[in-house]
Scaffold this active site. Structure first.
Site, short mmCIF file in Angstrom:
data_model
loop_
_atom_site.label_atom_id
_atom_site.label_comp_id
_atom_site.label_asym_id
_atom_site.label_seq_id
_atom_site.Cartn_x
_atom_site.Cartn_y
_atom_site.Cartn_z
CB ALA A 71 35.13 47.98 36.62
CB SER A 72 40.69 46.30 38.01
OG SER A 72 40.34 45.89 39.20
NE ARG A 73 41.39 41.42 40.09
CZ ARG A 73 40.80 40.69 41.00
NH1 ARG A 73 40.53 39.77 40.62
NH2 ARG A 73 40.63 41.13 42.46
CG ASN A 105 37.62 49.09 51.19
OD1 ASN A 105 36.96 48.48 50.72
ND2 ASN A 105 38.21 49.13 52.30
CE1 TYR A 123 30.72 35.90 46.35
CE2 TYR A 123 29.24 33.94 45.92
CZ TYR A 123 29.83 35.21 45.47
OH TYR A 123 29.73 35.58 44.28
P1 NAP Z 1 36.80 39.21 40.32
O1 NAP Z 1 37.55 38.72 39.16
O2 NAP Z 1 37.62 38.59 41.76
O3 NAP Z 1 36.88 40.73 40.36
C1 NAP Z 1 36.58 41.60 41.60
C2 NAP Z 1 36.64 43.01 41.45
O4 NAP Z 1 36.22 43.70 42.33
C3 NAP Z 1 38.17 43.50 41.04
O5 NAP Z 1 38.09 44.55 40.07
C4 NAP Z 1 38.57 43.93 42.34
O6 NAP Z 1 39.37 44.95 42.46
C5 NAP Z 1 37.00 44.51 42.79
N1 NAP Z 1 37.13 44.69 44.45
C6 NAP Z 1 37.26 43.63 45.43
N2 NAP Z 1 37.34 44.02 46.60
C7 NAP Z 1 36.93 45.56 46.54
C8 NAP Z 1 36.70 46.29 47.58
N3 NAP Z 1 36.83 46.40 48.69
N4 NAP Z 1 36.38 47.60 46.76
C9 NAP Z 1 36.59 48.03 45.55
N5 NAP Z 1 36.63 47.02 44.77
C10 NAP Z 1 36.84 45.75 45.27
O7 NAP Z 1 35.46 38.87 40.53
P2 NAP Z 1 34.28 38.65 39.49
O8 NAP Z 1 34.29 37.12 39.19
O9 NAP Z 1 34.41 39.37 38.40
O10 NAP Z 1 33.00 39.01 40.24
C11 NAP Z 1 32.23 40.04 40.29
C12 NAP Z 1 30.94 40.17 40.98
O11 NAP Z 1 30.15 39.32 40.64
C13 NAP Z 1 31.29 39.86 42.34
O12 NAP Z 1 30.28 40.64 43.23
C14 NAP Z 1 31.05 38.41 42.53
O13 NAP Z 1 30.50 38.00 43.85
C15 NAP Z 1 29.77 38.31 41.71
N6 NAP Z 1 29.72 37.01 40.98
C16 NAP Z 1 30.78 36.42 40.42
C17 NAP Z 1 30.34 35.06 39.96
C18 NAP Z 1 31.63 34.42 39.15
O14 NAP Z 1 31.26 33.18 38.74
N7 NAP Z 1 32.69 34.89 38.74
C19 NAP Z 1 29.26 34.36 40.17
C20 NAP Z 1 28.13 35.08 40.72
C21 NAP Z 1 28.44 36.33 41.27
P3 NAP Z 1 41.27 44.56 42.42
O15 NAP Z 1 41.46 44.18 41.05
O16 NAP Z 1 41.63 46.18 42.66
O17 NAP Z 1 41.41 43.62 43.71
#
Ligand code: NAP
Length: 268
Positions: free
Chosen positions: A33-35, A84, A176
């Protein structure tokens, strides 16, 4: 002002306060949830009165700023944990630390996720493992960590953030899509195992949501995605947050084992 109008106003205010506080005094643990989506969900939950434990992988500064903002703006308690999600032992320790810090947890959102997109011909074992461990094994890790606590409380809502491509598949995303499809099977199984103890488990399948994860896609790819969406726009983190809010709150207390598509109608 007439007495009747004053009473109506008071009732309206009560309804508004109730509507804005669906998670008052509840505590949520949300990964990543950092972004992005996780951050949007955490903000919405804080607005609704929830205490927030959140994790991140490497964004130490962003997480510290976010923790401060949440504590300052919403009258709730918030704390970020660097953890992690792919690491089993680390996740068990995280669950213990969060319960010790907050006293109790009502809702777990397995949101942390990554992509390592490439065609199957080029996909390495490392790219497969990294995605499976971060996206799918992470859900196992933290569900396991929180299980006894939820069962003991006879209360808990687990929300797994899957993806539309876990339902449809997508060229270039075999790793994925497999991880996200796995989350849906995991969700249904956990719902069947834990339902008798009032622990619910649901999945959300977002479509195209505008975050850093999708920011790297080139404009033509974005346009072609959006043209396939009946609502003709990408989703926002708030759109996903609203679905999480529903599944975390008592509004959904008779709903478990379901996958809610938040995709503007892209998949029906
Ligand atoms: P994002 O903007 O890339 O953010 C990912 C978040 O996950 C960041 O807070 C990151 O932390 C954290 N993270 C990554 N690897 C991690 C690990 N090993 N342990 C703990 N935290 C970790 O991604 P998002 O778009 O918000 O996506 C969030 C979720 O929604 C994901 O599961 C993604 O597959 C799903 N999703 C997204 C979309 C889309 O269109 N965006 C669509 C369908 C599903 P850091 O900041 O420290 O790296």
């Amino acid at each position: 002002m007439q007495v009747g109008s004053i009473i109506s106003l008071k009732i309206a205010n009560k309804i508004l306060n109730f509507a804005a506080m669906l998670l008052k005094d509840k505590t949520v643990l949300i990964t990543g949830a950092s972004r992005g989506i996780g951050k949007g969900v955490a903000e919405l939950f804080a607005k609704n009165g929830a205490n927030i434990a959140f994790t991140y992988a490497s964004s130490v500064e962003k997480a510290a700023v976010f923790e401060k903002e949440l504590n300052a703006n919403y009258g709730i308690k918030a704390k970020g944990f660097q953890s992690n999600a792919a690491d089993f032992e680390g996740s068990q320790k995280l669950a213990e630390d969060v319960i010790a810090e907050f006293g109790t947890v009502h809702c777990l959102i397995n949101n942390a996720g990554i992509t390592r997109d490439t065609l199957m011909m080029r996909m390495s074992e490392e790219q497969w493992d990294e995605v499976m461990n971060t996206n799918l094994k992470s859900a196992f890790n933290l569900t396991k960590g929180m299980l006894r606590h939820f069962l003991g409380n006879r209360d808990g809502s687990i929300i797994n953030i899957s993806s539309i491509v876990g339902i449809t598949g997508n060229a270039g995303q075999a790793n994925y899509a497999a991880s996200k499809a796995g989350m849906i099977g995991f969700t249904k199984s956990i719902a069947k195992e834990l339902g008798a103890r009032n622990v619910r488990c649901n999945a959300i399948a977002p479509g195209f949501i505008e975050t850093e994860m999708t920011a790297n896609l080139d404009d033509e790819v974005k346009k072609s995605w959006i043209s396939t969406i009946p609502l003709k726009r990408g989703g926002s983190t708030e759109d996903v947050g609203n679905a999480c809010l529903f599944l975390a709150s008592d509004l959904s207390k008779y709903i478990t084992g379901q996958t809610l598509n938040v995709c503007g109608g892209m998949v029906m």
